[in-house]
Design a protein around this motif. Structure first.
Motif, short mmCIF file in Angstrom:
data_model
loop_
_atom_site.label_atom_id
_atom_site.label_comp_id
_atom_site.label_asym_id
_atom_site.label_seq_id
_atom_site.Cartn_x
_atom_site.Cartn_y
_atom_site.Cartn_z
N ASP A 62 1.37 -1.24 0.22
CA ASP A 62 -0.14 0.10 0.17
C ASP A 62 0.59 1.24 0.21
OD1 ASP A 62 0.64 0.21 2.39
OD2 ASP A 62 -0.88 -0.37 3.63
N GLY A 63 2.35 1.20 0.16
CA GLY A 63 3.20 2.41 -0.29
C GLY A 63 3.43 3.04 1.28
N SER A 64 3.32 2.43 2.21
CA SER A 64 3.65 2.79 3.43
C SER A 64 4.67 1.85 3.77
CB SER A 64 3.00 1.94 4.41
OG SER A 64 2.39 0.57 4.76
N ILE A 65 5.72 2.59 4.79
CA ILE A 65 7.20 2.58 4.68
C ILE A 65 7.67 1.32 6.50
CG2 ILE A 65 9.96 3.04 5.63
CD1 ILE A 65 9.03 5.25 3.73
N TYR A 66 8.14 -0.10 5.52
CA TYR A 66 8.16 -0.98 6.93
C TYR A 66 9.81 0.07 7.59
CZ TYR A 66 5.50 -5.08 6.26
OH TYR A 66 4.41 -5.93 6.05
N ASP A 67 10.48 0.38 6.92
CA ASP A 67 11.88 0.33 7.33
C ASP A 67 12.75 0.70 6.70
OD1 ASP A 67 13.41 1.11 9.66
OD2 ASP A 67 14.50 -1.42 9.35
N GLU A 68 13.80 1.60 6.92
CA GLU A 68 15.03 2.03 6.34
C GLU A 68 16.10 2.27 6.39
OE1 GLU A 68 14.33 6.66 4.74
OE2 GLU A 68 12.16 6.85 5.81
N ASN A 69 16.53 2.47 5.67
CA ASN A 69 18.70 2.43 6.66
C ASN A 69 19.21 2.09 5.12
OD1 ASN A 69 20.27 2.20 8.19
ND2 ASN A 69 20.06 0.30 8.82
N ILE A 70 21.21 2.83 5.49
CA ILE A 70 21.93 3.53 4.77
C ILE A 70 22.70 2.30 4.69
CG2 ILE A 70 23.21 5.41 3.92
CD1 ILE A 70 21.94 6.84 5.25
N THR A 71 22.92 1.27 3.28
CA THR A 71 24.43 0.26 3.46
C THR A 71 26.03 1.39 4.31
OG1 THR A 71 25.55 1.17 1.49
CG2 THR A 71 24.09 -0.46 1.43
N ASP A 72 26.76 0.39 4.80
CA ASP A 72 28.11 0.93 5.49
C ASP A 72 28.92 0.87 4.17
OD1 ASP A 72 28.60 -2.37 5.24
OD2 ASP A 72 28.05 -2.66 7.40
N ASN A 73 30.54 0.86 4.79
CA ASN A 73 31.28 0.65 4.17
C ASN A 73 31.38 -0.84 3.49
OD1 ASN A 73 32.48 -0.19 6.03
ND2 ASN A 73 34.29 1.82 6.11
N ASP A 74 30.92 -1.22 3.96
CA ASP A 74 31.00 -2.88 2.64
C ASP A 74 29.42 -2.55 2.11
OD1 ASP A 74 33.54 -3.51 4.35
OD2 ASP A 74 33.01 -4.61 5.91
N GLY A 75 28.51 -2.06 1.86
CA GLY A 75 27.70 -2.23 1.44
C GLY A 75 26.58 -3.37 1.46
N ILE A 76 26.91 -3.01 3.31
CA ILE A 76 25.93 -3.64 3.96
C ILE A 76 24.65 -2.85 4.64
CG2 ILE A 76 25.71 -5.64 5.80
CD1 ILE A 76 28.28 -6.89 5.33
N THR A 77 23.63 -2.95 4.96
CA THR A 77 22.62 -2.54 5.60
C THR A 77 22.16 -3.80 5.91
OG1 THR A 77 21.08 -0.76 5.76
CG2 THR A 77 20.62 -2.04 3.88
N LEU A 78 21.05 -2.95 7.64
CA LEU A 78 20.28 -4.21 8.12
C LEU A 78 18.71 -3.76 7.96
CD1 LEU A 78 22.14 -6.26 11.10
CD2 LEU A 78 21.17 -6.30 8.61
N LEU A 79 17.68 -4.64 7.28
CA LEU A 79 16.35 -3.66 7.79
C LEU A 79 15.45 -4.51 8.36
CD1 LEU A 79 15.46 -2.48 3.27
CD2 LEU A 79 15.80 -0.93 5.97
N LYS A 80 14.66 -3.62 9.23
CA LYS A 80 14.05 -4.74 10.22
C LYS A 80 12.64 -4.84 9.72
CE LYS A 80 15.16 -3.08 14.75
NZ LYS A 80 15.62 -2.44 15.48
N ALA A 81 11.30 -5.66 9.85
CA ALA A 81 10.10 -5.97 9.01
C ALA A 81 9.99 -7.07 10.03
CB ALA A 81 10.70 -5.93 7.70
N PRO A 82 8.50 -7.42 9.75
CA PRO A 82 7.79 -8.55 10.14
C PRO A 82 7.66 -9.89 9.55
CG PRO A 82 6.49 -6.80 10.04
CD PRO A 82 7.38 -6.47 9.64
N TYR A 83 7.35 -10.76 9.53
CA TYR A 83 7.13 -11.43 9.23
C TYR A 83 5.39 -11.71 8.72
CZ TYR A 83 10.99 -14.13 11.33
OH TYR A 83 11.93 -14.88 11.15
#
Length: 207
Positions: A62-83
């Motif tokens: 529906d366009g609403s946001i679960y989570d957002e984040n930015i990658t670190d210097n290794d290109g890695i990021t973590l996003l939180k989300a429910p099942y």
């Protein structure tokens, strides 16, 4: 991968029944406590190097946001989300303000680690006047994407008079523009198809 823990049954059998019902889409997840888990995203360039500062956003349908984040210097990021089994995740990723990924994360119930490849390009721009010399006025080329319908503008590094370099530009179609007073010169380029060197003729003439 960890199976979602759903608190609803009083016995182990009832809990297993709830999990199976949830995975089959027969349970409303809002009526049960579902554990949140993290989705790991890694962004690589074509040389298998991690890409820093990729802005990642995880959406519901529906366009609403679960989570957002930015990658670190290794290109890695973590996003939180429910099942969730009924509402797949939509991931959008932006680099230098340019959309570089827009799609579903498939099978995210059992897969929580995703690698995404983004092709990046370096190219140089040479500006010359009608005498094939560097212009006698200060000019800076500006790059804007033709794919995202946005106003993102990218400024290059200056190498020396009339020569510039753009670094780590995502593949795609762009407008390269030079403006001075009422004069505008522009070139449409397609990366990487059109190469890594572009000559722009500065059309302004001064008496």
């Amino acid at each position: 991968e960890t199976v979602p823990l759903i608190k609803g049954g009083d016995t182990m059998k009832e809990e297993i029944t709830d999990i199976l019902a949830y995975l089959q889409g027969d349970m409303n997840p809002e009526e049960h406590q579902v554990w949140e888990r993290k989705i790991k995203l890694t962004f690589f360039n074509q040389n298998d190097q991690g890409i820093e500062d990729v802005n990642t956003i995880l959406f519901k349908k529906d366009g609403s946001i679960y989570d957002e984040n930015i990658t670190d210097n290794d290109g890695i990021t973590l996003l939180k989300a429910p099942y969730t089994s009924r509402d797949p995740y939509i991931l959008k990723a932006f680099y230098k303000g340019i959309l570089v990924y827009d799609g579903y994360l498939r099978n995210s119930l059992i897969k929580t680690n995703f690698a995404i490849d983004i092709e990046l390009n370096n190219f140089t721009v040479e500006i010359r006047d009608n005498n094939n010399l560097p212009p006698g006025v200060e000019l800076t080329p500006v790059l804007s994407s033709l794919q995202n319908n946005d106003n993102i503008q990218i400024i290059p590094e200056e190498i020396d008079a009339g020569n510039f370099i753009f670094k780590d530009i995502p593949s795609g179609k762009y407008k390269l523009q030079i403006t001075y007073a009422n004069f505008v010169d522009e070139k449409i380029i397609n990366l990487p198809k059109d190469g890594n060197y572009f000559n722009v003729q500065f059309s302004a003439e001064f008496n």
